[in-house]
Design a protein around this motif. Sequence first.
Motif, short mmCIF file in Angstrom:
data_model
loop_
_atom_site.label_atom_id
_atom_site.label_comp_id
_atom_site.label_asym_id
_atom_site.label_seq_id
_atom_site.Cartn_x
_atom_site.Cartn_y
_atom_site.Cartn_z
N MET A 1 60.83 9.48 17.11
CA MET A 1 62.18 9.06 17.43
C MET A 1 62.18 8.11 18.63
O MET A 1 62.88 7.08 18.64
N GLU A 2 61.40 8.45 19.64
CA GLU A 2 61.33 7.58 20.82
C GLU A 2 60.72 6.23 20.46
O GLU A 2 61.15 5.19 20.96
N ARG A 3 59.70 6.23 19.59
CA ARG A 3 59.08 4.97 19.17
C ARG A 3 60.07 4.10 18.41
O ARG A 3 60.10 2.87 18.58
N LEU A 4 60.88 4.74 17.57
CA LEU A 4 61.89 3.99 16.81
C LEU A 4 62.92 3.36 17.74
O LEU A 4 63.28 2.19 17.59
N LYS A 5 63.40 4.12 18.73
CA LYS A 5 64.39 3.59 19.67
C LYS A 5 63.80 2.45 20.49
O LYS A 5 64.47 1.44 20.74
N LYS A 6 62.55 2.59 20.90
CA LYS A 6 61.91 1.54 21.67
C LYS A 6 61.74 0.28 20.82
O LYS A 6 61.93 -0.85 21.29
N PHE A 7 61.40 0.46 19.54
CA PHE A 7 61.26 -0.66 18.62
C PHE A 7 62.58 -1.42 18.48
O PHE A 7 62.62 -2.65 18.51
N LEU A 8 63.69 -0.69 18.34
CA LEU A 8 65.00 -1.32 18.19
C LEU A 8 65.45 -2.00 19.48
O LEU A 8 66.03 -3.09 19.45
N LEU A 9 65.17 -1.37 20.62
CA LEU A 9 65.58 -1.94 21.91
C LEU A 9 64.86 -3.26 22.20
O LEU A 9 65.40 -4.14 22.87
N ASN A 10 63.65 -3.39 21.70
CA ASN A 10 62.90 -4.63 21.91
C ASN A 10 63.44 -5.79 21.09
O ASN A 10 63.16 -6.95 21.40
N ARG A 11 64.22 -5.50 20.05
CA ARG A 11 64.67 -6.56 19.15
C ARG A 11 66.19 -6.77 19.13
O ARG A 11 66.66 -7.80 18.69
N PHE A 12 66.94 -5.80 19.59
CA PHE A 12 68.39 -5.91 19.59
C PHE A 12 68.96 -5.44 20.92
O PHE A 12 68.35 -4.63 21.62
N ARG A 13 70.13 -5.95 21.25
CA ARG A 13 70.82 -5.52 22.47
C ARG A 13 71.68 -4.32 22.13
O ARG A 13 72.85 -4.45 21.72
N ILE A 14 71.13 -3.14 22.26
CA ILE A 14 71.83 -1.91 21.93
C ILE A 14 71.69 -0.92 23.06
O ILE A 14 70.86 -1.08 23.96
N LYS A 15 72.53 0.12 23.04
CA LYS A 15 72.49 1.18 24.03
C LYS A 15 72.30 2.52 23.34
O LYS A 15 72.81 2.74 22.24
N ASP A 16 71.57 3.40 24.00
CA ASP A 16 71.41 4.76 23.51
C ASP A 16 72.52 5.61 24.12
O ASP A 16 72.51 5.91 25.31
N LEU A 17 73.51 5.99 23.31
CA LEU A 17 74.67 6.74 23.80
C LEU A 17 74.48 8.24 23.69
O LEU A 17 75.43 9.00 23.92
N GLY A 18 73.29 8.70 23.37
CA GLY A 18 73.05 10.14 23.29
C GLY A 18 73.54 10.74 21.98
O GLY A 18 73.71 10.04 20.97
N ASP A 19 73.81 12.03 22.01
CA ASP A 19 74.26 12.72 20.80
C ASP A 19 75.62 12.19 20.34
O ASP A 19 76.50 11.92 21.16
N LEU A 20 75.79 12.09 19.05
CA LEU A 20 77.03 11.59 18.46
C LEU A 20 78.16 12.60 18.70
O LEU A 20 78.02 13.79 18.42
N LYS A 21 79.29 12.10 19.23
CA LYS A 21 80.45 12.95 19.50
C LYS A 21 81.72 12.45 18.81
O LYS A 21 82.53 13.25 18.36
N TYR A 22 81.90 11.14 18.73
CA TYR A 22 83.13 10.59 18.15
C TYR A 22 82.81 9.23 17.55
O TYR A 22 82.20 8.39 18.21
N PHE A 23 83.21 9.02 16.30
CA PHE A 23 82.89 7.76 15.64
C PHE A 23 83.92 7.50 14.55
O PHE A 23 84.08 8.31 13.63
#
Length: 229
Positions: A1-23
């Motif tokens: 999971m951490e490797r996937l988030k790091k992979f996405l952060l290197n290619r897109f401007r995104i934020k890790d908002l933690g556990d999903l609460k409202y969407f």
Amino acid sequence: MERLKKFLLNRFRIKDLGDLKYFLGIEFSRSKKGIFMSQRKYALDILQDSELLGACPDKFPMEQNLKLTPTDGELLNDPTKYRRLVGRLIYLTVTRLDIVYPVRTLSQFMHQPRRPHWDAAIRVLKYLKGTPGQGLLFSATNNLTLKASCDSDWGGCRATRRSVTGYCIFLRNSLISWKSKKQTNVSRSSAEAEYRAMANTCLELTWLRFILQDLKVPQIAPAPLFCDN
């Protein structure tokens, strides 16, 4: 999971908002029992906009033997109000299996809504008044086996004489798929309507088995299908 988030952060401007609460109007809460998903705030917003927060709640979203038709009753002066309400109720069915059938019925009269259709929609809102926080629980303890239940009426639509198929599919005890839909063809007997309902449910079961197989959750045994025959 951490490797996937790091992979996405290197290619897109995104934020890790933690556990999903409202969407998108859907609330999520986590506990040891699992994840609970509901649209409580969204349902209360609909009631507030309709000025029914103080209304007496009803126990059922629709009368059992109510048969709505496109021609009964007088036309509404402002059909856009009905269309907007039914459109919002359609989105509420994302987590509310209990109103799928009445909302499907009401959505058939969007082009020319009449007074009985509006009264039936208000009945759904009064039902929501008593159960605004109802939703779906995805259990944390699950053996990930599929099972399904289906049913149908016979010639329930007075305008077309077509039957309605209804089914719900569970992953062990967690509800993951459901539908209430008018059948494509006219069934000549109640047995034929039931077989059509079972056939449609089998199509959904087959699709879900392939999805689970792609997710590395193979279904070794056949999925039991319960029907009211």
